[in-house]
Scaffold this motif. Structure first.
Motif, short mmCIF file in Angstrom:
data_model
loop_
_atom_site.label_atom_id
_atom_site.label_comp_id
_atom_site.label_asym_id
_atom_site.label_seq_id
_atom_site.Cartn_x
_atom_site.Cartn_y
_atom_site.Cartn_z
N PHE A 8 -4.68 -0.09 -13.42
CA PHE A 8 -4.99 1.08 -12.58
C PHE A 8 -4.48 2.23 -13.74
CE2 PHE A 8 -5.04 -1.89 -9.44
CZ PHE A 8 -5.74 -1.26 -8.23
N PHE A 55 -4.69 5.46 -9.50
CA PHE A 55 -3.77 5.75 -8.51
C PHE A 55 -3.24 6.89 -8.69
CE2 PHE A 55 0.64 5.76 -7.41
CZ PHE A 55 0.63 5.15 -5.84
N GLY A 102 -6.18 4.61 -5.04
CA GLY A 102 -5.12 4.74 -4.18
C GLY A 102 -4.47 6.16 -4.13
N ASN A 133 -1.13 4.50 -0.26
CA ASN A 133 0.34 4.14 -1.28
C ASN A 133 1.24 4.97 -0.16
OD1 ASN A 133 2.36 3.76 -2.90
ND2 ASN A 133 2.46 5.73 -3.54
N ASN A 396 0.12 -0.26 -13.99
CA ASN A 396 -0.19 1.12 -13.53
C ASN A 396 0.13 2.01 -14.66
OD1 ASN A 396 -1.16 2.66 -11.33
ND2 ASN A 396 1.03 3.23 -10.82
#
Length: 461
Positions: A8, A55, A102, A133, A396
């Motif tokens: 991500f 995200f 996200g 999240n 991430n």
């Protein structure tokens, strides 16, 4: 390498995020955050590179711990200014078919009834590519400006509210509308069959929600639940309800301990640990060769703002770092705060006499995440080793220079990872949950606590 890592992009709807001062780099595009065209270009880039998603971090408040002022945060755009990321999602989803999203939303200052509607709407508009999240909001600025409180609630109180908040939201998503509630029967003039929509009758310590959900069932019903929390209470909440957990370990040994602990906790709650994806925050500075990447990294370091780094770090740590001399080793600082900071950084390098300036240099690039610098082979080797040695699911990916660092990663590193079978070359399934756990897994698994409400709904049908 037989295990594909999940990847991500980690970003923020503002000119700068975790890195301090690097917004001044000539190739940084953070100032374009206000333009929808920028985010559309970004979405296309990520999907073409087969990223699982993007995200978005978000803040309800701002960093004001350093010098008891927001001034240095403003000067370095330390997560301020910031726009609401949720408004970007429909546009980014419209130009992609598989990229997922996200979105951070706080349980401290929202209410479940409104949040459930927001995420059902996003799940509809993205065809099931949305995740929530869960954060509990720690800044005092948010407490003052949103709730009229002097400071944020105590840690455990925030988590108690979060636990009930998630529970109410899952009831709305899973136990209010039956799958076939929408009939669109023209002859009987019935769009929704009333007998197939049910009150959730929630009455708890923090929330009273007696009625029905506002939205018909979306592709995932419940968005994929993300969570990041390192405290025992945070780990317990993640083990009980999260489907993806963002981790920020300083090294592989620490990450393995966190992954193993989370998996063990999940089993205690009767969940299959394989139903929780674990994503380590990482910053990658890449180029065609190791030498070019190192030169780029050193160029970034020259831009790091000490004040900007301290503005961020003071808020993250809860300690005003201006009380310490920039070049005074923490071992010479006789305060509980100084000792706490010393212990944290000693775990990374016990031989180093850590000073605030060292912390600024370390956290100035990618915040407190580890940083990998190198060409395609070196970066791929390191990322694969993090997965193989820790059992984590993926990463991430943070940045120092906005857009450009992620673009470099797609150009230099992604092809090498794909060649080794460590990163996907195509997509399976159409929802975020399927992206994480496999085609056909669009709804909450049976061992998730939210599935109990699905069973209650079936009993009412």
């Amino acid at each position: 390498m037989t295990k594909e890592m999940r990847v991500f992009a980690f970003d923020f709807n503002g000119p700068a995020h975790l890195s301090a001062g690097t917004w001044r780099h000539a190739t940084d595009r953070g100032n374009e955050y206000k333009k929808l065209s920028y985010w559309i270009e970004y979405a296309k880039l990520l999907e073409e590179a087969c990223f699982d998603g993007i995200f978005f971090a978000d803040n309800d408040g701002y960093h004001e711990m350093y010098k008891n002022s927001v001034d240095d945060s403003l000067k370095d755009a330390a997560q301020i200014p910031t726009n609401d990321p949720s408004y970007l999602i429909p546009a980014m989803a419209a130009v992609t078919k598989h990229l997922s999203f996200g979105v951070t939303s706080s349980t401290a200052y929202d209410v479940p009834y409104k949040l459930a509607r927001k995420f059902s709407t996003l799940d509809h508009l993205t065809d099931g590519r949305i995740g929530w999240n869960v954060v509990t909001s720690y800044t005092n600025s948010a407490a003052r400006n949103i709730a009229g409180l002097e400071k944020a609630q105590a840690h455990d109180d925030r988590y108690a509210r979060a636990e009930e908040f998630i529970d109410v939201a899952m009831k709305l998503w899973e136990s209010s509308w039956e799958d076939d509630a929408v009939v669109r029967d023209v002859e009987s003039s019935t769009y929704v069959e009333p007998s197939r929509v049910h009150n959730i009758e929630h009455q708890g310590e923090h929330f009273s929600v007696p009625g029905i959900h506002l939205c018909e069932p979306s592709p995932q019903r419940t968005p994929v639940i993300f969570q990041a929390g390192g405290s025992p209470r945070g780990v317990a909440l993640a083990a009980q309800t999260a489907e993806a957990v963002f981790l920020n370990a300083m090294n592989k040994e620490a990450l393995k301990k966190q992954v193993d602990n989370l998996r063990a906790k999940a089993e205690e709650f009767g969940r299959n640990p394989d139903h929780i994806a674990t994503l380590q925050m990482i910053t990658v500075i890449s180029a065609a060769t190791d030498e070019e990447a190192q030169a780029k990294y050193e160029e970034y370091l020259e831009l790091v703002s000490y004040e900007g780094a301290m503005a961020r770090y003071s808020s993250w740590s809860g300690i005003d770092m201006s009380q310490f001399g920039p070049d005074v080793p923490f071992k010479n600082v006789e305060t509980n705060a100084g000792q706490t900071m010393l212990n944290f950084f000693l775990k990374m390098d016990p031989s180093k006499d850590w000073t605030p300036r060292d912390i600024a240099e370390y956290s100035g690039i990618g915040g407190t995440s580890p940083v990998i610098v190198g060409g395609p082979q070196k970066v791929a080797d390191e990322l694969i080793s993090w997965i193989e040695e820790t059992g984590a699911s993926g990463f991430n990916l943070a940045n120092a220079v906005k857009f450009q660092d992620i673009k470099d990663f797609t150009e230099f590193v992604v092809p090498e990872l794909q060649k080794r079978g460590a990163m996907r070359t195509s997509f399976t399934g159409s929802t975020l949950r399927e992206s994480l756990f496999g085609e056909g897994v669009a709804r909450l698994p049976e061992d998730h606590p939210g599935a109990a409400y699905r069973k209650q709904l079936a009993a009412k049908a």
